[in-house]
Design an enzyme around this catalytic site. Structure first.
Site, PDB file in Angstrom:
ATOM      1  N   ARG A  71      10.993  20.307 -19.050  1.00 10.48           N
ATOM      2  CA  ARG A  71      11.952  19.352 -19.623  1.00 10.48           C
ATOM      3  C   ARG A  71      11.546  18.963 -21.024  1.00 10.48           C
ATOM      4  NH1 ARG A  71      14.630  16.780 -15.221  1.00 10.48           N
ATOM      5  NH2 ARG A  71      15.517  15.142 -16.502  1.00 10.48           N
ATOM      6  N   GLU A  76      25.585  16.989 -13.746  1.00  8.66           N
ATOM      7  CA  GLU A  76      26.202  16.131 -12.748  1.00  8.66           C
ATOM      8  C   GLU A  76      26.940  15.039 -13.527  1.00  8.66           C
ATOM      9  OE1 GLU A  76      23.319  14.649  -9.971  1.00  8.66           O
ATOM     10  OE2 GLU A  76      24.838  13.468  -8.924  1.00  8.66           O
ATOM     11  N   LYS A  99      18.692   9.375 -16.519  1.00  9.66           N
ATOM     12  CA  LYS A  99      20.077   8.896 -16.511  1.00  9.66           C
ATOM     13  C   LYS A  99      20.187   7.562 -15.805  1.00  9.66           C
ATOM     14  CE  LYS A  99      22.613  12.986 -16.012  1.00  9.66           C
ATOM     15  NZ  LYS A  99      23.442  13.731 -15.098  1.00  9.66           N
TER      16      LYS A  99
HETATM   17  P1  ATP Z   1      18.731  12.646 -13.818  1.00  3.92           P
HETATM   18  O1  ATP Z   1      18.318  12.000 -15.120  1.00  3.92           O
HETATM   19  O2  ATP Z   1      19.654  11.811 -13.012  1.00  3.92           O
HETATM   20  O3  ATP Z   1      17.611  13.310 -13.082  1.00  3.92           O
HETATM   21  P2  ATP Z   1      19.441  15.184 -14.811  1.00  3.92           P
HETATM   22  O4  ATP Z   1      18.826  14.867 -16.132  1.00  3.92           O
HETATM   23  O5  ATP Z   1      18.794  16.103 -13.868  1.00  3.92           O
HETATM   24  O6  ATP Z   1      19.720  13.806 -14.143  1.00  3.92           O
HETATM   25  P3  ATP Z   1      21.800  16.835 -14.651  1.00  3.92           P
HETATM   26  O7  ATP Z   1      23.188  16.449 -14.983  1.00  3.92           O
HETATM   27  O8  ATP Z   1      21.507  17.225 -13.262  1.00  3.92           O
HETATM   28  O9  ATP Z   1      20.926  15.600 -15.100  1.00  3.92           O
HETATM   29  O10 ATP Z   1      21.271  17.928 -15.653  1.00  3.92           O
HETATM   30  C1  ATP Z   1      21.996  19.045 -16.049  1.00  3.92           C
HETATM   31  C2  ATP Z   1      21.058  20.091 -16.559  1.00  3.92           C
HETATM   32  O11 ATP Z   1      20.308  19.587 -17.649  1.00  3.92           O
HETATM   33  C3  ATP Z   1      20.080  20.517 -15.498  1.00  3.92           C
HETATM   34  O12 ATP Z   1      20.018  21.930 -15.494  1.00  3.92           O
HETATM   35  C4  ATP Z   1      18.787  19.915 -15.930  1.00  3.92           C
HETATM   36  O13 ATP Z   1      17.712  20.724 -15.546  1.00  3.92           O
HETATM   37  C5  ATP Z   1      18.932  19.841 -17.454  1.00  3.92           C
HETATM   38  N1  ATP Z   1      18.151  18.741 -17.997  1.00  3.92           N
HETATM   39  C6  ATP Z   1      18.221  17.440 -17.661  1.00  3.92           C
HETATM   40  N2  ATP Z   1      17.303  16.710 -18.322  1.00  3.92           N
HETATM   41  C7  ATP Z   1      16.632  17.573 -19.126  1.00  3.92           C
HETATM   42  C8  ATP Z   1      15.554  17.442 -20.064  1.00  3.92           C
HETATM   43  N3  ATP Z   1      14.974  16.265 -20.322  1.00  3.92           N
HETATM   44  N4  ATP Z   1      15.134  18.555 -20.699  1.00  3.92           N
HETATM   45  C9  ATP Z   1      15.711  19.740 -20.466  1.00  3.92           C
HETATM   46  N5  ATP Z   1      16.717  19.934 -19.597  1.00  3.92           N
HETATM   47  C10 ATP Z   1      17.182  18.870 -18.931  1.00  3.92           C
HETATM   48 MG    MG Z   2      19.862  16.433 -11.793  1.00  3.66          MG
END
Ligand code: ATP
Ligand code: MG
Length: 588
Positions: free
Chosen positions: A293, A50, A303
């Site tokens: 994660r 996003e 974020k």
């Molecule tokens: P927020 O921090 O706002 O929850 P987000 O980390 O979910 O945002 P996105 O832009 O939706 O951010 O993430 C893009 C992709 O990265 C998604 O498929 C998400 O599952 C993956 N992702 C995000 N954070 C992690 C993490 N800490 N470890 C592994 N994958 C991640």
């Molecule tokens: Mg997200």
């Protein structure tokens, strides 16, 4: 969202999967079986950020998985901006995300936006209404919450649930035409108000929002909800394996519901307009698979918090070298190969855990040890004068650029009578076990030979310089060079050294779990006040000359990178990426 209990911390000794061996995590196992069984002949994945912030090290794990699985199985991976939430998105983020994915070493097959599919989502919604699978609901957000029920109590049906198809079509087309104010109606899936999974209690598919969108401008006063847009985007792109993090596990039944009820592969009229727009489309029935994660201690990765830290000036922007963003890590000197190694070492599973920060540092050292040329730099200088050299003596000494890899070649290091050495390499009153320079004692000057300290110049208590004599028989290359002394120290030539700014970084937070608010503190209360220091240093000319973003090991000191923003050969700036050894918590 699924709640998970406090996860265990993975120690620095995490097993390294041998890179030459095929990886066997459960996702790759599934993909392998799907290919073997003929279920899929070609693999397609996507990375769907996003664009509401910069990518962080957690995203690196997802990128390495999404792109890595595609590459390993001869498939393709798309980069898709999940831009269904127009209020928070910014083109600055879009550009940074593209740059970061490429920097990590990956190239997407196609660049897409969820907003490319708004027309398809709309047509699919009409289909759901016609099939009796969706309805327009006039309840307010607060009422929807009241009707939804709880984990232990079933919800109850909206009074608008049984609207006729004709009335739903009329209202939905008028929602799309912009005839209703924000929040006054939603389109909801008609699933099951008594489902044990709250996500299935008639979730919203569309909301009314009169707001401009970065790609579609004011064309749409309604925007699709995440689960609906995400599942259909995957289907449109022919994604076979939709890999996401564990918090989406509870959303999978809704994902599957959308994929099944819309059934894009059998309904060409829904997506055909994409072909005319030059967006090749071969829809699939994708499968969502969740993995845990990446969490790292001494770090925050949400974020929302990273945005706040930048906005509130707690750090110097998104690429502050202490930030866990890819831009920050890059500026700090962390390499793409180190991050890929981290992803490999951490592995893929459904088990939540917190990775120790030292695992990241270990990956960085491993990559830089193999790939960073060596240079000489002195960060806390003490003058050393070699009395038995002429005042105007100057020579150059050939130094290997890498002790373990001859292909790095050699460089000429200037050497003369006056040198800078590290202040801590001399002790006027040595403690037991100190094997470097002491009054009357000997030490080897790296690449030169053995010197003996003959005099110490003081100003009051302060030591201003040390005088030495160089044993000419021990010069490098002569038979006497092998004579044993206990210590070897490094130096730079005072006449030729270039003054540099050296930025010493440390962990941004002083608590392993800065997010743990059990003690009434937040991550803001756990900022490490010593996470950044800037010191003047002396570097050999070859180090100063380097282009921005060049990685070096300063011998005996650590790994450094020339700053991407501020370094010039005339104004050298080095950022410490990581110390040579793991000294965290050992009184550094
Ligand atoms: P927020 O921090 O706002 O929850 P987000 O980390 O979910 O945002 P996105 O832009 O939706 O951010 O993430 C893009 C992709 O990265 C998604 O498929 C998400 O599952 C993956 N992702 C995000 N954070 C992690 C993490 N800490 N470890 C592994 N994958 C991640
Ligand atoms: Mg997200």
């Amino acid at each position: 969202m699924t709640e998970h209990s406090t996860p265990p911390t993975v120690a620095a000794t995490a097993e390294t999967a041998h890179p030459a061996q095929p990886r066997t995590d459960f996702i790759r196992q599934i993909v392998r079986e799907d290919i073997a069984s003929g279920r899929h002949s070609a693999i397609r994945t996507r990375f769907p950020p996003e664009p509401n912030g910069y990518l962080h090290i957690g995203h690196a794990k997802a990128i390495c998985l999404d792109f890595g699985v595609a590459a390993e199985f001869g498939g393709l991976c798309n980069l898709r901006f999940d831009d269904t939430n127009p209020a928070k998105e910014d083109p600055e983020y879009v550009d940074a995300i593209k740059e970061d994915v490429r920097w990590l070493g990956f190239e997407w097959s196609q660049l897409r936006h969820a907003s490319d599919y708004f027309e398809v989502f709309y047509r699919a919604a009409i289909k759901l209404i016609e099939d009796g699978n969706a309805y327009v609901c006039d309840l307010s957000a607060e009422q929807v919450r009241q009707y939804r029920g709880t984990l232990t109590e079933a919800g109850h049906a909206s009074p608008f649930r049984d609207r006729s198809v004709a009335e739903n079509l009329d209202l939905f087309t008028r929602m799309r035409a912009g005839q209703f104010p924000d929040g006054s109606r939603t389109l909801r899936a008609k699933i099951d108000m008594a489902s044990g999974n709250i996500n299935l209690r008639d979730p919203a598919l569309y909301r009314i929002k009169h707001v401009e969108h970065q790609n579609t401008g004011t064309a749409w006063p309604i925007y699709p909800m995440y689960d609906y847009a995400h599942s259909l985007s995957d289907a449109i792109e022919g994604i076979t394996h939709s890999l996401c993090t564990l918090e989406f596990e509870d959303h999978r039944p809704l994902y599957d519901w959308c994929v099944a009820k819309v059934d894009l592969p059998s309904h060409r009229q829904l997506w055909e307009p994409l072909l005319a727009r030059g967006l090749p489309t071969a829809p699939s029935k994708p499968r969502q698979i969740e993995f845990s994660r990446l969490n790292i201690n001494y770090t925050v990765m949400s974020k929302r918090k990273l945005v706040a830290m930048v906005a509130d000036g707690l750090v110097d922007g998104w690429d502050d070298p202490r930030m866990p963003t890819l831009q920050g890590l890059r500026r700090r000197g962390v390499t793409p190969a180190a991050l890929r190694l981290l992803a490999e070492r951490v592995g893929i599973s459904k088990q939540n855990s917190v990775i120790d920060y030292s695992v990241l540092e270990g990956c960085v050292r491993e990559d830089l040890d193999a790939h960073a040329p060596r240079r000489l730099a002195v960060l806390d200088p003490l003058k050393l004068v070699i009395d038995n050299l002429d005042v105007d003596h100057v020579e150059t000494i050939a130094f290997p650029n890498h002790p373990k890899d001859e292909s790095f070649g050699t460089r000429a290091v200037p050497f003369s009578r006056e040198l800078w050495i590290e202040r801590e390499d001399f002790m006027a009153e040595p403690v037991k076990g100190f094997h470097r320079l002491v009054p009357g004692g000997e030490v080897r000057l790296r690449g030169v030979g053995i010197v003996r300290c003959t005099d110490v110049v003081r100003d009051g208590d302060a030591i201003m310089a040390v005088h030495c004599t160089l044993d000419p028989d021990t010069r490098h290359g002569l038979p006497g060079a092998d004579r044993k002394v206990k210590g070897t120290i490094h130096w730079v030539c005072a006449k030729h050294a270039v003054a540099a700014e050296v930025r010493l970084y440390d962990r941004l937070f002083d608590a392993a779990d800065p997010d743990d608010d059990a003690d009434g503190k937040t991550y803001r209360d756990h900022l490490n006040p010593h996470s950044r220091r800037s010191v003047p240093g002396w570097v050999e000319p070859e180090a100063a000359k380097a282009d921005a973003e060049s990685h070096f090991q300063f011998e005996r000191t650590g790994y450094f990178v020339t700053d991407r923003r501020d370094h010039t050969p005339h104004n050298p700036v080095f950022n410490r990426t990581v110390t040579l050894r793991d000294t965290w918590g050992k009184g550094r």
